[in-house]
Scaffold this motif. Structure first.
Motif, PDB file in Angstrom:
ATOM      1  N   TYR A 182       0.882  -1.168   0.000  1.00 35.71           N
ATOM      2  CA  TYR A 182       0.000   0.000   0.000  1.00 35.71           C
ATOM      3  C   TYR A 182       0.914   1.210   0.000  1.00 35.71           C
ATOM      4  O   TYR A 182       1.512   1.517   1.024  1.00 35.71           O
ATOM      5  CB  TYR A 182      -0.894   0.027   1.230  1.00 35.71           C
ATOM      6  CG  TYR A 182      -1.949  -1.043   1.241  1.00 35.71           C
ATOM      7  CD1 TYR A 182      -3.062  -0.946   0.399  1.00 35.71           C
ATOM      8  CD2 TYR A 182      -1.851  -2.145   2.079  1.00 35.71           C
ATOM      9  CE1 TYR A 182      -4.042  -1.917   0.405  1.00 35.71           C
ATOM     10  CE2 TYR A 182      -2.828  -3.122   2.091  1.00 35.71           C
ATOM     11  CZ  TYR A 182      -3.920  -2.999   1.252  1.00 35.71           C
ATOM     12  OH  TYR A 182      -4.884  -3.965   1.269  1.00 35.71           O
ATOM     13  N   VAL A 241       3.063  -5.060   2.612  1.00 35.28           N
ATOM     14  CA  VAL A 241       2.233  -5.838   3.527  1.00 35.28           C
ATOM     15  C   VAL A 241       2.450  -7.326   3.312  1.00 35.28           C
ATOM     16  O   VAL A 241       2.503  -8.099   4.260  1.00 35.28           O
ATOM     17  CB  VAL A 241       0.751  -5.468   3.322  1.00 35.28           C
ATOM     18  CG1 VAL A 241      -0.124  -6.309   4.224  1.00 35.28           C
ATOM     19  CG2 VAL A 241       0.532  -3.991   3.603  1.00 35.28           C
ATOM     20  N   PRO A 297      -1.417 -14.353  13.313  1.00 35.47           N
ATOM     21  CA  PRO A 297      -1.960 -13.335  14.215  1.00 35.47           C
ATOM     22  C   PRO A 297      -2.632 -12.214  13.431  1.00 35.47           C
ATOM     23  O   PRO A 297      -2.409 -12.057  12.240  1.00 35.47           O
ATOM     24  CB  PRO A 297      -0.732 -12.826  14.966  1.00 35.47           C
ATOM     25  CG  PRO A 297       0.423 -13.173  14.108  1.00 35.47           C
ATOM     26  CD  PRO A 297       0.048 -14.394  13.343  1.00 35.47           C
ATOM     27  N   SER A 298      -3.440 -11.448  14.109  1.00 35.83           N
ATOM     28  CA  SER A 298      -4.161 -10.341  13.502  1.00 35.83           C
ATOM     29  C   SER A 298      -3.180  -9.371  12.841  1.00 35.83           C
ATOM     30  O   SER A 298      -2.152  -9.057  13.413  1.00 35.83           O
ATOM     31  CB  SER A 298      -4.951  -9.623  14.586  1.00 35.83           C
ATOM     32  OG  SER A 298      -6.176  -9.232  14.095  1.00 35.83           O
ATOM     33  N   CYS A 301      -1.428  -9.882  10.076  1.00 35.64           N
ATOM     34  CA  CYS A 301      -0.281 -10.473   9.395  1.00 35.64           C
ATOM     35  C   CYS A 301      -0.477 -10.522   7.886  1.00 35.64           C
ATOM     36  O   CYS A 301       0.431 -10.856   7.145  1.00 35.64           O
ATOM     37  CB  CYS A 301      -0.003 -11.875   9.930  1.00 35.64           C
ATOM     38  SG  CYS A 301      -1.259 -13.067   9.462  1.00 35.64           S
ATOM     39  N   GLY A 302      -1.676 -10.181   7.415  1.00 31.05           N
ATOM     40  CA  GLY A 302      -1.879 -10.120   5.968  1.00 31.05           C
ATOM     41  C   GLY A 302      -2.713 -11.253   5.394  1.00 31.05           C
ATOM     42  O   GLY A 302      -2.769 -11.417   4.180  1.00 31.05           O
ATOM     43  N   THR A 336      -5.585  -9.778   3.318  1.00 28.84           N
ATOM     44  CA  THR A 336      -5.041  -9.155   2.122  1.00 28.84           C
ATOM     45  C   THR A 336      -4.716 -10.213   1.080  1.00 28.84           C
ATOM     46  O   THR A 336      -5.056 -10.076  -0.099  1.00 28.84           O
ATOM     47  CB  THR A 336      -3.784  -8.349   2.482  1.00 28.84           C
ATOM     48  OG1 THR A 336      -4.115  -7.456   3.539  1.00 28.84           O
ATOM     49  CG2 THR A 336      -3.265  -7.565   1.303  1.00 28.84           C
TER      50      THR A 336
HETATM   51  N1  LIG Z   1      -5.909  -0.214   2.633  1.00 31.22           N
HETATM   52  C1  LIG Z   1      -4.812  -0.384   3.385  1.00 31.22           C
HETATM   53  N2  LIG Z   1      -3.865   0.561   3.425  1.00 31.22           N
HETATM   54  C2  LIG Z   1      -2.741   0.387   4.168  1.00 31.22           C
HETATM   55  N3  LIG Z   1      -2.492  -0.699   4.919  1.00 31.22           N
HETATM   56  C3  LIG Z   1      -3.407  -1.671   4.923  1.00 31.22           C
HETATM   57  C4  LIG Z   1      -4.605  -1.578   4.165  1.00 31.22           C
HETATM   58  N4  LIG Z   1      -5.318  -2.706   4.362  1.00 31.22           N
HETATM   59  C5  LIG Z   1      -4.590  -3.461   5.211  1.00 31.22           C
HETATM   60  N5  LIG Z   1      -3.451  -2.841   5.538  1.00 31.22           N
HETATM   61  C6  LIG Z   1      -2.409  -3.378   6.426  1.00 31.22           C
HETATM   62  O1  LIG Z   1      -2.067  -4.630   5.953  1.00 31.22           O
HETATM   63  C7  LIG Z   1      -1.794  -5.507   7.028  1.00 31.22           C
HETATM   64  C8  LIG Z   1      -2.521  -6.803   6.847  1.00 31.22           C
HETATM   65  O2  LIG Z   1      -3.891  -6.583   6.972  1.00 31.22           O
HETATM   66  P1  LIG Z   1      -4.930  -7.773   6.898  1.00 31.22           P
HETATM   67  O3  LIG Z   1      -4.673  -8.559   5.677  1.00 31.22           O
HETATM   68  O4  LIG Z   1      -6.290  -7.201   7.049  1.00 31.22           O
HETATM   69  O5  LIG Z   1      -4.560  -8.609   8.191  1.00 31.22           O
HETATM   70  P2  LIG Z   1      -5.279  -9.889   8.812  1.00 31.22           P
HETATM   71  O6  LIG Z   1      -6.445 -10.219   7.962  1.00 31.22           O
HETATM   72  O7  LIG Z   1      -4.227 -10.943   8.813  1.00 31.22           O
HETATM   73  O8  LIG Z   1      -5.661  -9.508  10.194  1.00 31.22           O
HETATM   74  C9  LIG Z   1      -2.151  -4.784   8.304  1.00 31.22           C
HETATM   75  O9  LIG Z   1      -0.979  -4.393   8.942  1.00 31.22           O
HETATM   76  C10 LIG Z   1      -2.927  -3.594   7.827  1.00 31.22           C
HETATM   77  O10 LIG Z   1      -2.660  -2.482   8.641  1.00 31.22           O
END
Ligand SMILES: Nc1ncnc2c1ncn2[C@@H]1O[C@H](COP(=O)(O)OP(=O)(O)O)[C@@H](O)[C@H]1O
Ligand SMILES: [Mg+2]
Lengths: 366, 326
Positions: free
Chosen positions: A13, A18, A37-38, A40-41, A44
């Motif tokens: 991003y 990420v 863990p929460s 971790c991606g 995404t």
């Molecule tokens: N739109 C975004 N812009 C910037 N960072 C993002 C965005 N979406 C997610 N992130 C970052 O990407 C990382 C992974 O997020 P995510 O995939 O939601 O984690 P999980 O589902 O494993 O809890 C996190 O650190 C989050 O802050």
């Protein structure tokens, strides 16, 4: 036949990376769980597979075809969201039929598929209801039904049970398991932060941390042979006890000195060059037993005992700084609070990690 | 007297009056009417507690009654009297309205206004909300679209007087016509029937900003996952907008629509300023204004008719808004 292939998949991003290059092959019909863990991606990564997020780098193949630039609806995937994501203004029937109506399927075909999905999920009595008139578990079943109606090659689940209460979570977990068995050709990718869900559902678990893969393997393999400290502590509950140690003598067997001075020999081979290095000694709470006599691994004062009936948990403090060592023993045991107790464990259950957190492998691991 | 002293005295009397009212009225209820002693003590306490909310509500109800109910009743009463307010003429003013051609024109025109202005403003507001959503310059665009809301209706009318001016050097419309090679300027405000729409444009221009702001918020409130689910289901942007987003905003759309409808039935300024109700552009509020101070009997009769028309819209509006809040 290959279901999905991820090659060096990356996500940024802006300047924030990420996902740092994921390589993974998923077989057709496999049930793969992404756990970690929460933050971790996991989500995404799943959303990149779905096509809801652009892939910054690498290639994603579904069924042998590169789909990086193919819109979500053409990838042959269906997704179930944590928040159900039902269309609130549509009945259960219309929710499930929406995708097929967009695709201009015939009325008969739509009806057939909706009814068969409803039958699988026991949703028939609710077809005319709006989502708001359903319980959380029913809503999530509708969301799963909507996914089934798409007849996808790959099912994607993003923490689908997190919004349900504990009892319903177990019931729905079992249903998802059955669903997978009834559709052996459908690949399923399931994201969760809950290692119990991961252990119970997965054919293979992918442990993620901070945007990279820590280990991929069958649930029991991860439990028995964690590749590193992170996986060792993430899989299993309570987490594996880790005691700082120093390698005294390396070789076919390794002798380490634990903090506190006790020497323990484990049948894990180490290179002679490792001698004198810092290491971490690991033993799972459920592998510990109270030692009779002088053959023990460590000794400590029981600060707290939790008697749950089926198991008894001893919390031993003072050995490792700020981190109680936990012993989990089946059955009912006396409290022994305040006593100094010696604990031991089977030799084959011990783990040893190097200073970087990588596992020293057993010779039997090949 | 020194205004400062005057102010202080007012405050003291006001606050003291309130405190005194609540203290004394509670005292009367608790000790004189329902004393909490004797053989009916328990019953009396219960009764006093039932009465108490009304003690607190009374001042508000009284004030609302004075400023809302009395004017309605008073207006109705006045509408039953003649021009000078001296003779009771029953429904005479209403009969006169029913027989008046101008009144009928006003009703008909108002019907068109009610039909097109809320529809236009809501549609453009919805469009603007969707187009500016997540756009990089969205907030700038939104501020520009919202700007007319800050102008008074008369001010807006003056601006549009220039736009519609019967002169190619001043009027935008005639300038465009001239550029396209049309011969001679026209006065769009005198084109029968269509001039109504040129007037409606002004109110639509003003109210689009209002609709956009409210609908933007509603748009933001739609769960992103439902949109993503629709994307996966293969819906294109139009289908997502009309089949997923708009239905989820329907409650808000109705509130915006009815709010503007109510406004339409109140705005006289635009017609008053632009045409004075001439050339067949009269609407009820401006018709009412035309009679005000000349024949208050007739004017209040019109006011009452407007109220009767607004009332059901208002009730619907409030109901819908309540449901949205839940
Ligand atoms: N739109 C975004 N812009 C910037 N960072 C993002 C965005 N979406 C997610 N992130 C970052 O990407 C990382 C992974 O997020 P995510 O995939 O939601 O984690 P999980 O589902 O494993 O809890 C996190 O650190 C989050 O802050
Ligand atoms: Mg997530």
């Amino acid at each position: 036949m290959t279901g999905l292939t991820l090659t060096d998949i990356r996500k940024s991003y802006g300047s924030v990376d990420v996902i740092h290059g994921i390589d993974l092959e998923i077989q057709e019909g496999e049930f793969v769980v992404f756990v970690g863990p929460s933050g971790c991606g996991k989500s995404t990564l799943l959303r990149m597979i779905a096509g809801l997020e652009d892939i910054t780098g690498g290639t994603l193949k579904i069924d042998g075809e590169t789909v990086n630039d193919i819109p979500p609806s053409k990838r042959g995937i269906a997704m179930v969201f944590q928040s159900y994501a039902l269309y609130p203004h549509m009945t259960v029937y219309d929710n499930m039929a929406f995708g097929m109506r967009i695709a201009k399927e015939s009325k008969e075909e739509i009806d057939r598929r909706v009814r068969s999905a409803a039958a699988i999920l026991q949703l028939e009595p609710y077809l005319d209801r709006l989502p708001k008139a359903l319980s959380g578990g029913q809503r999530q079943r509708v969301a799963i039904g909507r996914a089934i109606c798409r007849d996808p090659k790959v099912f994607l689940f993003d923490e689908p049970l997190s919004n349900l209460d504990a009892a319903l979570r177990v019931a729905t977990r079992i249903e998802i398991n059955k669903l997978h068995e009834s559709m052996p050709n459908s690949t399923m990718i399931y994201v969760t932060h809950d290692q119990v869900e991961a252990m119970t559902l997965a054919d293979r678990i992918v442990v993620l941390s901070a945007g990279h893969i820590e280990q991929v393997g069958a649930p029991i393999e991860l439990y028995n042979r964690p590749a590193n400290l992170f996986v060792a502590q993430f899989i299993g509950s309570p987490a594996m006890n880790i005691i700082p140690a120093k390698i005294e003598s390396a070789g076919a067997q390794t002798t380490v000195t634990l903090t506190g001075g006790k020497s323990v020999t484990v049948d894990i081979p180490t290179d002679p060059a490792e001698s004198g290095k810092e290491a971490s000694f690991g033993v799972r709470p459920e592998d510990l037993t109270v030692a009779e006599g002088d053959d023990f691994i460590f000794e400590g004062e029981v600060a707290l005992a939790e008697q749950l009936g089926e198991v008894t948990l001893y919390y031993i403090e003072g050995l490792v700084k700020d981190q109680p060592i936990i012993a989990k023993m089946p059955g009912n045991h006396p409290s022994r609070r305040g006593e100094r107790v010696r604990f031991t464990a089977g030799r084959e259950t011990l783990h040893l990690f190097d200073a970087a957190g990588q596992t020293y492998r057993r010779s039997s691991d090949g | 007297m020194n205004p400062l002293v005057q102010g202080l005295i007012t405050i003291v009397i006001g606050v003291g009056g309130c405190v005194g009212y609540f203290y004394l009225s509670n005292l009367v209820v608790d000790h004189l009417i329902f004393p909490a002693k004797g053989k009916n003590a328990g019953r009396n306490i219960n009764r006093a507690n039932k009465v108490r909310p009304w003690l607190f509500l009374f001042p508000a109800i009284f004030a609302l009654g004075l400023y809302l109910v009395y004017p309605v009743v008073g207006s109705f009463w006045r509408s039953l009297f003649n021009r000078a307010g001296t003779d009771f003429i029953g429904l005479g003013n209403y009969m006169a309205l029913a027989a008046s051609d101008e009144f009928r024109t006003a009703v008909l025109n108002n019907f068109l206004w009610v039909l097109f202005v809320p529809a236009g403003a809501t549609a453009f507001g919805l469009l603007a909300a969707q187009l500016t959503d997540k756009m990089r310059w969205g907030n700038v665009a939104k501020s520009l679209i919202f700007m007319p809301m800050a102008i008074s209706f008369v001010g807006a009318s003056l601006i549009w007087k220039f736009v519609y001016a019967n002169n190619a050097d001043i009027g935008l419309i005639n300038a465009v016509r001239e550029a396209l090679g049309a011969s001679g300027p026209i006065d769009v405000l005198q084109i029968p029937f269509w001039n109504n729409f040129f007037l409606m444009v002004i109110l639509i221009w003003i109210q689009t900003g209002f609709a956009m702001v409210i609908l933007s918020a509603a748009l933001r409130g739609i769960p992103e996952e439902t949109v993503e689910a629709a994307v996966i289901d293969g819906a294109n942007p139009f289908q997502i907008f009309f089949k997923i987003k708009v239905p989820q905003m329907m409650g808000t759309i109705v509130v915006v629509w009815t709010t503007i409808t109510i406004l339409v039935l109140k705005v006289f300024d635009i017609v008053y300023t632009m045409t004075g109700g001439n050339f067949g552009t009269q609407i009820l509020p401006s018709y009412m204004m035309a009679y005000m101070f000349r024949d208050d009997g007739r004017a209040t009769a019109v006011a009452f008719v407007i109220m009767l028309i607004v009332l059901p819209v208002m009730i619907w509006n409030i109901r819908q808004a309540r449901r949205e809040l839940r």
